[in-house]
Scaffold this motif. Structure first.
Motif, PDB file in Angstrom:
ATOM      1  N   LEU A   1      47.356  29.705  47.471  1.00 56.05           N
ATOM      2  CA  LEU A   1      46.275  30.161  47.541  1.00 56.05           C
ATOM      3  C   LEU A   1      45.908  31.320  46.617  1.00 56.05           C
ATOM      4  O   LEU A   1      46.909  32.349  46.594  1.00 56.05           O
ATOM      5  N   ILE A   2      44.918  31.477  46.235  1.00 51.76           N
ATOM      6  CA  ILE A   2      44.387  32.707  45.276  1.00 51.76           C
ATOM      7  C   ILE A   2      43.895  33.624  46.078  1.00 51.76           C
ATOM      8  O   ILE A   2      42.551  33.263  46.440  1.00 51.76           O
ATOM      9  N   SER A   3      44.293  34.868  46.333  1.00 47.02           N
ATOM     10  CA  SER A   3      43.859  35.775  47.235  1.00 47.02           C
ATOM     11  C   SER A   3      42.173  36.243  46.485  1.00 47.02           C
ATOM     12  O   SER A   3      42.225  36.134  45.368  1.00 47.02           O
ATOM     13  N   PRO A   4      41.361  36.632  47.278  1.00 44.46           N
ATOM     14  CA  PRO A   4      40.149  37.153  47.031  1.00 44.46           C
ATOM     15  C   PRO A   4      40.251  38.498  45.961  1.00 44.46           C
ATOM     16  O   PRO A   4      39.474  38.290  45.123  1.00 44.46           O
ATOM     17  N   GLU A   5      41.115  39.248  46.153  1.00 40.32           N
ATOM     18  CA  GLU A   5      41.257  40.362  45.466  1.00 40.32           C
ATOM     19  C   GLU A   5      41.802  39.805  44.126  1.00 40.32           C
ATOM     20  O   GLU A   5      41.566  40.580  42.998  1.00 40.32           O
ATOM     21  N   LYS A   6      42.860  38.831  43.927  1.00 37.29           N
ATOM     22  CA  LYS A   6      43.474  38.523  42.712  1.00 37.29           C
ATOM     23  C   LYS A   6      42.411  37.698  41.995  1.00 37.29           C
ATOM     24  O   LYS A   6      42.232  37.976  40.668  1.00 37.29           O
ATOM     25  N   GLU A   7      41.344  36.775  42.473  1.00 33.42           N
ATOM     26  CA  GLU A   7      40.354  36.370  41.965  1.00 33.42           C
ATOM     27  C   GLU A   7      39.146  37.113  41.217  1.00 33.42           C
ATOM     28  O   GLU A   7      39.063  37.308  39.973  1.00 33.42           O
ATOM     29  N   ALA A   8      38.951  38.241  42.102  1.00 35.86           N
ATOM     30  CA  ALA A   8      38.220  39.257  41.587  1.00 35.86           C
ATOM     31  C   ALA A   8      38.778  40.084  40.476  1.00 35.86           C
ATOM     32  O   ALA A   8      37.901  40.430  39.460  1.00 35.86           O
ATOM     33  N   ALA A   9      40.020  40.343  40.299  1.00 30.52           N
ATOM     34  CA  ALA A   9      40.623  41.085  39.293  1.00 30.52           C
ATOM     35  C   ALA A   9      40.584  40.174  38.030  1.00 30.52           C
ATOM     36  O   ALA A   9      40.495  40.896  36.829  1.00 30.52           O
ATOM     37  N   LEU A  10      40.838  38.815  38.242  1.00 26.95           N
ATOM     38  CA  LEU A  10      41.255  37.929  36.882  1.00 26.95           C
ATOM     39  C   LEU A  10      39.685  37.994  36.267  1.00 26.95           C
ATOM     40  O   LEU A  10      39.426  37.857  35.338  1.00 26.95           O
ATOM     41  N   GLN A  11      38.505  37.908  37.200  1.00 24.48           N
ATOM     42  CA  GLN A  11      37.313  37.667  36.695  1.00 24.48           C
ATOM     43  C   GLN A  11      36.761  39.017  36.115  1.00 24.48           C
ATOM     44  O   GLN A  11      36.182  38.919  34.624  1.00 24.48           O
ATOM     45  N   GLU A  12      37.156  40.188  36.375  1.00 24.17           N
ATOM     46  CA  GLU A  12      36.798  41.515  36.015  1.00 24.17           C
ATOM     47  C   GLU A  12      37.583  41.820  34.601  1.00 24.17           C
ATOM     48  O   GLU A  12      37.015  42.030  33.653  1.00 24.17           O
ATOM     49  N   GLU A  13      38.891  41.069  34.577  1.00 28.87           N
ATOM     50  CA  GLU A  13      39.451  41.072  33.111  1.00 28.87           C
ATOM     51  C   GLU A  13      39.269  40.005  32.118  1.00 28.87           C
ATOM     52  O   GLU A  13      39.610  39.884  31.275  1.00 28.87           O
ATOM     53  N   GLY A  14      38.380  39.104  32.524  1.00 26.49           N
ATOM     54  CA  GLY A  14      38.026  38.011  31.817  1.00 26.49           C
ATOM     55  C   GLY A  14      38.845  37.110  31.647  1.00 26.49           C
ATOM     56  O   GLY A  14      38.814  36.241  30.612  1.00 26.49           O
ATOM     57  N   CYS A  15      39.990  37.007  32.507  1.00 26.86           N
ATOM     58  CA  CYS A  15      40.696  36.010  32.523  1.00 26.86           C
ATOM     59  C   CYS A  15      40.527  34.635  33.027  1.00 26.86           C
ATOM     60  O   CYS A  15      41.331  34.266  34.294  1.00 26.86           O
ATOM     61  N   TYR A  16      39.415  34.140  32.731  1.00 28.79           N
ATOM     62  CA  TYR A  16      38.871  32.788  33.423  1.00 28.79           C
ATOM     63  C   TYR A  16      39.801  31.601  33.364  1.00 28.79           C
ATOM     64  O   TYR A  16      39.851  31.021  34.094  1.00 28.79           O
ATOM     65  N   SER A  17      40.544  31.583  32.246  1.00 30.94           N
ATOM     66  CA  SER A  17      41.458  30.442  32.003  1.00 30.94           C
ATOM     67  C   SER A  17      42.575  30.333  33.256  1.00 30.94           C
ATOM     68  O   SER A  17      43.025  29.253  33.518  1.00 30.94           O
ATOM     69  N   GLU A  18      42.668  31.396  33.837  1.00 33.07           N
ATOM     70  CA  GLU A  18      43.798  31.318  34.897  1.00 33.07           C
ATOM     71  C   GLU A  18      43.182  30.641  36.255  1.00 33.07           C
ATOM     72  O   GLU A  18      43.998  30.332  37.040  1.00 33.07           O
ATOM     73  N   LEU A  19      41.973  30.619  36.046  1.00 28.79           N
ATOM     74  CA  LEU A  19      41.402  29.960  37.259  1.00 28.79           C
ATOM     75  C   LEU A  19      40.825  28.562  37.148  1.00 28.79           C
ATOM     76  O   LEU A  19      40.406  27.708  37.732  1.00 28.79           O
ATOM     77  N   ARG A  20      41.169  28.083  35.757  1.00 25.07           N
ATOM     78  CA  ARG A  20      40.663  26.590  35.284  1.00 25.07           C
ATOM     79  C   ARG A  20      41.413  25.655  36.186  1.00 25.07           C
ATOM     80  O   ARG A  20      42.734  25.978  36.272  1.00 25.07           O
ATOM     81  N   GLY A  21      40.884  24.541  36.625  1.00 26.11           N
ATOM     82  CA  GLY A  21      41.463  23.729  37.461  1.00 26.11           C
ATOM     83  C   GLY A  21      41.470  24.083  38.863  1.00 26.11           C
ATOM     84  O   GLY A  21      42.239  23.190  39.743  1.00 26.11           O
ATOM     85  N   THR A  22      41.252  25.237  39.353  1.00 27.78           N
ATOM     86  CA  THR A  22      41.301  25.700  40.918  1.00 27.78           C
ATOM     87  C   THR A  22      40.064  25.070  41.359  1.00 27.78           C
ATOM     88  O   THR A  22      39.190  24.669  40.933  1.00 27.78           O
TER      89      THR A  22
END
Length: 215
Positions: free
Chosen positions: A125-146
């Motif tokens: 499970l990716i927490s809402p806080e971690k998801e928001a942080a990844l998006q803010e940092e532009g790390c969209y590849s970290e969410l690929r496949g989720t």
């Protein structure tokens, strides 16, 4: 589009596990409780469509031509169908969170995001806080496949799903609003419901206004 793999900046997602401990939530989902949950989800879908069409279309359904119209809606360039669908999703999910919070406190999550390891068959499970942080940092590849289903019913632990639902809002009343097929990323060529079932271990169901719960 809501419920799909697209990753766009948006407000942090809400997990609805507050109000009860995991021990207080039924581990199994009996038929009567499942029916009550689905009734509320359908009611929220009906209300959301009526509300958004009343506010945006004077209460009438848009024509196919109006659905395809592309211009600035809600501050972004997109089709009217996308705009109306996103608004209906937002209203329906707010309604569902309130209704399920009373009906099953601690036993559901709104828009949880999961990562799945095919080798170990483990979900994370990716927490809402971690998801928001990844998006803010532009790390969209970290969410690929989720994946990010609209509503997951669980035992009190989001990693133990019991049922999963996705809202589908057709722009024109006769549209089927079926499951989406991924066109890119790790799931390219696969249907959304098949991927959801693999990750969650339960068969997901669609919630559509007036048509109710369907596979």
């Amino acid at each position: 589009m809501a419920g799909e793999e697209t990753v766009v900046p948006q407000a942090a997602q809400h997990l609805a596990e507050r109000g009860a401990s995991a021990a207080a939530v039924a581990v199994v989902l009996n038929e009567a409780h499942k029916n009550a949950i689905e009734q509320k989800l359908v009611e929220c879908a009906n209300m959301a469509r009526e509300k958004v069409l009343r506010e945006q279309m004077g209460g009438r359904s848009p024509t196919p031509e109006e659905c395809r119209e592309k211009k600035e809606f809600g501050g972004r360039i997109r089709t009217r169908a996308m705009f109306l669908g996103e608004e209906m999703h937002r209203v329906a999910l707010e309604c569902a969170e309130l209704e399920l919070g009373a009906l099953r406190p601690g036993g559901f999550s709104r828009e949880p995001r999961y990562r799945y390891n095919k080798q170990t068959r483990q979900r994370e499970l990716i927490s809402p806080e971690k998801e928001a942080a990844l998006q803010e940092e532009g790390c969209y590849s970290e969410l690929r496949g989720t994946i990010k289903p609209d509503i997951v019913i669980h035992s009190g632990d989001p990693l133990m799903p019991l049922a999963a639902y996705d809202y589908k809002f057709p722009c024109v009343g006769s549209d089927s609003a079926d499951w989406c097929r991924y066109t890119q990323g790790p799931h390219a060529g696969r249907w959304q419901n098949d991927v959801y079932q693999e990750v969650l271990g339960v068969r997901p169901l669609k919630i559509r206004p007036w048509l109710g719960v369907t596979p």
